[in-house]
Design a protein around this motif. Sequence first.
Motif, PDB file in Angstrom:
ATOM      1  N   SER A   1       0.831  -1.204   0.000  1.00  0.00           N
ATOM      2  CA  SER A   1       0.000   0.000   0.000  1.00  0.00           C
ATOM      3  C   SER A   1       0.862   1.249   0.000  1.00  0.00           C
ATOM      4  O   SER A   1       1.581   1.524   0.973  1.00  0.00           O
ATOM      5  CB  SER A   1      -0.923   0.001   1.226  1.00  0.00           C
ATOM      6  OG  SER A   1      -1.585   1.239   1.358  1.00  0.00           O
ATOM      7  N   TYR A   2       0.785   2.007  -1.052  1.00  0.00           N
ATOM      8  CA  TYR A   2       1.491   3.289  -1.138  1.00  0.00           C
ATOM      9  C   TYR A   2       1.047   4.252  -0.032  1.00  0.00           C
ATOM     10  O   TYR A   2       1.903   4.872   0.616  1.00  0.00           O
ATOM     11  CB  TYR A   2       1.254   3.890  -2.522  1.00  0.00           C
ATOM     12  CG  TYR A   2       2.029   5.148  -2.813  1.00  0.00           C
ATOM     13  CD1 TYR A   2       3.301   5.097  -3.373  1.00  0.00           C
ATOM     14  CD2 TYR A   2       1.486   6.407  -2.549  1.00  0.00           C
ATOM     15  CE1 TYR A   2       4.006   6.257  -3.667  1.00  0.00           C
ATOM     16  CE2 TYR A   2       2.179   7.568  -2.827  1.00  0.00           C
ATOM     17  CZ  TYR A   2       3.437   7.486  -3.384  1.00  0.00           C
ATOM     18  OH  TYR A   2       4.145   8.637  -3.654  1.00  0.00           O
ATOM     19  N   PRO A   3      -0.268   4.404   0.241  1.00  0.00           N
ATOM     20  CA  PRO A   3      -0.693   5.308   1.317  1.00  0.00           C
ATOM     21  C   PRO A   3      -0.137   4.925   2.684  1.00  0.00           C
ATOM     22  O   PRO A   3       0.209   5.804   3.478  1.00  0.00           O
ATOM     23  CB  PRO A   3      -2.222   5.213   1.287  1.00  0.00           C
ATOM     24  CG  PRO A   3      -2.547   4.818  -0.109  1.00  0.00           C
ATOM     25  CD  PRO A   3      -1.446   3.903  -0.522  1.00  0.00           C
ATOM     26  N   VAL A   4      -0.053   3.618   2.978  1.00  0.00           N
ATOM     27  CA  VAL A   4       0.476   3.194   4.282  1.00  0.00           C
ATOM     28  C   VAL A   4       1.959   3.545   4.381  1.00  0.00           C
ATOM     29  O   VAL A   4       2.438   4.004   5.430  1.00  0.00           O
ATOM     30  CB  VAL A   4       0.242   1.691   4.506  1.00  0.00           C
ATOM     31  CG1 VAL A   4       0.966   1.209   5.765  1.00  0.00           C
ATOM     32  CG2 VAL A   4      -1.245   1.398   4.624  1.00  0.00           C
ATOM     33  N   VAL A   5       2.708   3.331   3.298  1.00  0.00           N
ATOM     34  CA  VAL A   5       4.122   3.717   3.301  1.00  0.00           C
ATOM     35  C   VAL A   5       4.250   5.229   3.490  1.00  0.00           C
ATOM     36  O   VAL A   5       5.134   5.706   4.220  1.00  0.00           O
ATOM     37  CB  VAL A   5       4.809   3.277   1.994  1.00  0.00           C
ATOM     38  CG1 VAL A   5       6.240   3.819   1.925  1.00  0.00           C
ATOM     39  CG2 VAL A   5       4.837   1.756   1.894  1.00  0.00           C
ATOM     40  N   LEU A   6       3.357   5.982   2.865  1.00  0.00           N
ATOM     41  CA  LEU A   6       3.365   7.441   3.024  1.00  0.00           C
ATOM     42  C   LEU A   6       3.103   7.830   4.478  1.00  0.00           C
ATOM     43  O   LEU A   6       3.769   8.727   5.020  1.00  0.00           O
ATOM     44  CB  LEU A   6       2.317   8.072   2.115  1.00  0.00           C
ATOM     45  CG  LEU A   6       2.201   9.597   2.149  1.00  0.00           C
ATOM     46  CD1 LEU A   6       3.523  10.250   1.761  1.00  0.00           C
ATOM     47  CD2 LEU A   6       1.086  10.070   1.218  1.00  0.00           C
ATOM     48  N   VAL A   7       2.162   7.148   5.143  1.00  0.00           N
ATOM     49  CA  VAL A   7       1.901   7.409   6.560  1.00  0.00           C
ATOM     50  C   VAL A   7       3.147   7.094   7.389  1.00  0.00           C
ATOM     51  O   VAL A   7       3.532   7.853   8.290  1.00  0.00           O
ATOM     52  CB  VAL A   7       0.697   6.579   7.051  1.00  0.00           C
ATOM     53  CG1 VAL A   7       0.597   6.632   8.580  1.00  0.00           C
ATOM     54  CG2 VAL A   7      -0.593   7.085   6.425  1.00  0.00           C
ATOM     55  N   GLY A   8       3.787   5.962   7.082  1.00  0.00           N
ATOM     56  CA  GLY A   8       5.009   5.614   7.802  1.00  0.00           C
ATOM     57  C   GLY A   8       6.085   6.673   7.645  1.00  0.00           C
ATOM     58  O   GLY A   8       6.759   7.055   8.614  1.00  0.00           O
ATOM     59  N   LEU A   9       6.255   7.180   6.413  1.00  0.00           N
ATOM     60  CA  LEU A   9       7.260   8.217   6.182  1.00  0.00           C
ATOM     61  C   LEU A   9       6.877   9.533   6.839  1.00  0.00           C
ATOM     62  O   LEU A   9       7.753  10.301   7.267  1.00  0.00           O
ATOM     63  CB  LEU A   9       7.465   8.420   4.679  1.00  0.00           C
ATOM     64  CG  LEU A   9       8.445   7.432   4.046  1.00  0.00           C
ATOM     65  CD1 LEU A   9       8.327   7.442   2.536  1.00  0.00           C
ATOM     66  CD2 LEU A   9       9.872   7.753   4.456  1.00  0.00           C
ATOM     67  N   ALA A  10       5.584   9.813   6.941  1.00  0.00           N
ATOM     68  CA  ALA A  10       5.148  11.031   7.632  1.00  0.00           C
ATOM     69  C   ALA A  10       5.489  10.944   9.121  1.00  0.00           C
ATOM     70  O   ALA A  10       5.990  11.913   9.711  1.00  0.00           O
ATOM     71  CB  ALA A  10       3.652  11.237   7.432  1.00  0.00           C
ATOM     72  N   LEU A  11       5.240   9.792   9.742  1.00  0.00           N
ATOM     73  CA  LEU A  11       5.605   9.610  11.147  1.00  0.00           C
ATOM     74  C   LEU A  11       7.118   9.694  11.314  1.00  0.00           C
ATOM     75  O   LEU A  11       7.631  10.352  12.234  1.00  0.00           O
ATOM     76  CB  LEU A  11       5.099   8.258  11.648  1.00  0.00           C
ATOM     77  CG  LEU A  11       3.578   8.104  11.765  1.00  0.00           C
ATOM     78  CD1 LEU A  11       3.210   6.648  12.062  1.00  0.00           C
ATOM     79  CD2 LEU A  11       3.029   9.018  12.845  1.00  0.00           C
ATOM     80  N   PHE A  12       7.840   9.024  10.429  1.00  0.00           N
ATOM     81  CA  PHE A  12       9.302   9.041  10.425  1.00  0.00           C
ATOM     82  C   PHE A  12       9.826  10.475  10.296  1.00  0.00           C
ATOM     83  O   PHE A  12      10.720  10.910  11.027  1.00  0.00           O
ATOM     84  CB  PHE A  12       9.765   8.160   9.267  1.00  0.00           C
ATOM     85  CG  PHE A  12      11.168   8.372   8.782  1.00  0.00           C
ATOM     86  CD1 PHE A  12      12.234   7.744   9.392  1.00  0.00           C
ATOM     87  CD2 PHE A  12      11.418   9.165   7.670  1.00  0.00           C
ATOM     88  CE1 PHE A  12      13.532   7.920   8.921  1.00  0.00           C
ATOM     89  CE2 PHE A  12      12.701   9.345   7.188  1.00  0.00           C
ATOM     90  CZ  PHE A  12      13.766   8.720   7.817  1.00  0.00           C
ATOM     91  N   GLY A  13       9.257  11.243   9.354  1.00  0.00           N
ATOM     92  CA  GLY A  13       9.700  12.611   9.141  1.00  0.00           C
ATOM     93  C   GLY A  13       9.368  13.529  10.297  1.00  0.00           C
ATOM     94  O   GLY A  13      10.199  14.333  10.733  1.00  0.00           O
ATOM     95  N   PHE A  14       8.145  13.412  10.826  1.00  0.00           N
ATOM     96  CA  PHE A  14       7.733  14.248  11.951  1.00  0.00           C
ATOM     97  C   PHE A  14       8.639  14.027  13.157  1.00  0.00           C
ATOM     98  O   PHE A  14       9.148  14.980  13.763  1.00  0.00           O
ATOM     99  CB  PHE A  14       6.284  13.937  12.327  1.00  0.00           C
ATOM    100  CG  PHE A  14       5.799  14.689  13.535  1.00  0.00           C
ATOM    101  CD1 PHE A  14       5.306  15.978  13.419  1.00  0.00           C
ATOM    102  CD2 PHE A  14       5.842  14.112  14.792  1.00  0.00           C
ATOM    103  CE1 PHE A  14       4.871  16.680  14.537  1.00  0.00           C
ATOM    104  CE2 PHE A  14       5.412  14.800  15.920  1.00  0.00           C
ATOM    105  CZ  PHE A  14       4.919  16.089  15.785  1.00  0.00           C
TER     106      PHE A  14
END
Length: 419
Positions: free
Chosen positions: A103-116
């Motif tokens: 899932s691209y959206p789930v990876v995006l959520v993971g990267l958002a948490l990682f970035g934050f």
Amino acid sequence: MAHAPTRSQLVRWRAAIFAIFLASGLSIATWASRVPAIKSGLEIDNIAVGLLLLGAGIASIIGLSIAPIVLARAGARRGMLTALVIVGIGVATIGIGTDLLSSYPVVLVGLALFGFGNGAVDVMMNVQGAAIEKSSGRTLLPLFHAFFSFGTVIGAGLGVVAAALEITVVAHTGLMGAVIVLLALVSVAGIPAREDAGVDAAPAARPPWRERVLVAVSAWREPRTYALGVIMLGMAFAEGGANDWMPLAVVEDHGADEALGAAALTVFSVAMTVVRVLGGPLVDRVGRVAVLRTLAFTAAAGLLLFIFAPTLPLVFLGAALWGAGASLGFPLGMSAAADDPEKAPARVSAAATIGYVAFLCGPPILGFISENVGLLNTLLVIVVLIVLSGLFSSAARPLAVASADAPVGAPSRSRPSER
């Protein structure tokens, strides 16, 4: 804290910040070393990878923007623990989204948490590092950033092993996420309980909230902040571009396999780490300005060699020079921002914001450009920014106030090496 830390407190405090820098570097290299596998697993192009990085960049800006507020309200101990737990969860989520859910959206959520989480902890750990420099009277931020590089070396090395053994992304990132959380839990115990954004005064003696906000905002009205920002922007682009795009460039443009792509990032990280370990004494001996100018030339030459090298050995030599040259721009920018002890937290936060925006938002921009001109040609943008960084190096010359208390181990104003 109402008084200067004791020797044992300073040692524990310093060790804690070393560990936090290492954890941050470990998280970034874990993601970077598996970018080819993540791209393949999600079946996406460079633009889609760039959008993932943009999501992480936007989240990081939010994190670094609220970090000074978190420091003022909750303190460094709780603030950095929370941020690193979020990083660990984000790293694990990237693997879940790639392998288990595709899932691209789930990876995006993971990267958002990682970035934050990384954005928030980056400001906090640099403010803490500057405060430790002030307490010890030595140039230490290059060494703190060396531990960030240790983290990237370990993370990239583990990425080589994971890629070579065909370990799944979810297993790799899940384990690394747990390690990051464990490091956070162990390390924060060494941070002084009442240490708050590098300010030595007890909470009751600190200026009112409104006054602290005005001091923080004032850093953005100083021309030197932006001049230091140019130095850090160029070198942050150089470091961030390598972390996010070097493995892919080696694989797709230089024709190597995934393990060699991760190995090139390891070479870059090792070179960066070596110079950061040696950087403090070198700066104290010859001065910030001379070091920054020399390393800007080294980084530009190394990156040009990496781009145009006809053989893999020369690619790896270019990666080493690129890493060595990009090693001290960010930490010396932080050290320069902390020259005035009274305004150090606000100036360090402002400078970290500029550098971190480049570090996280630069690579996505490069991703968009690369779809039109190719990844290696896109890296020429970084060469231009590195040259600008070298041209602005004189902004890092120590302020006069630094000679009185020597808070960051800067050489005396009278030393010719600072010209």
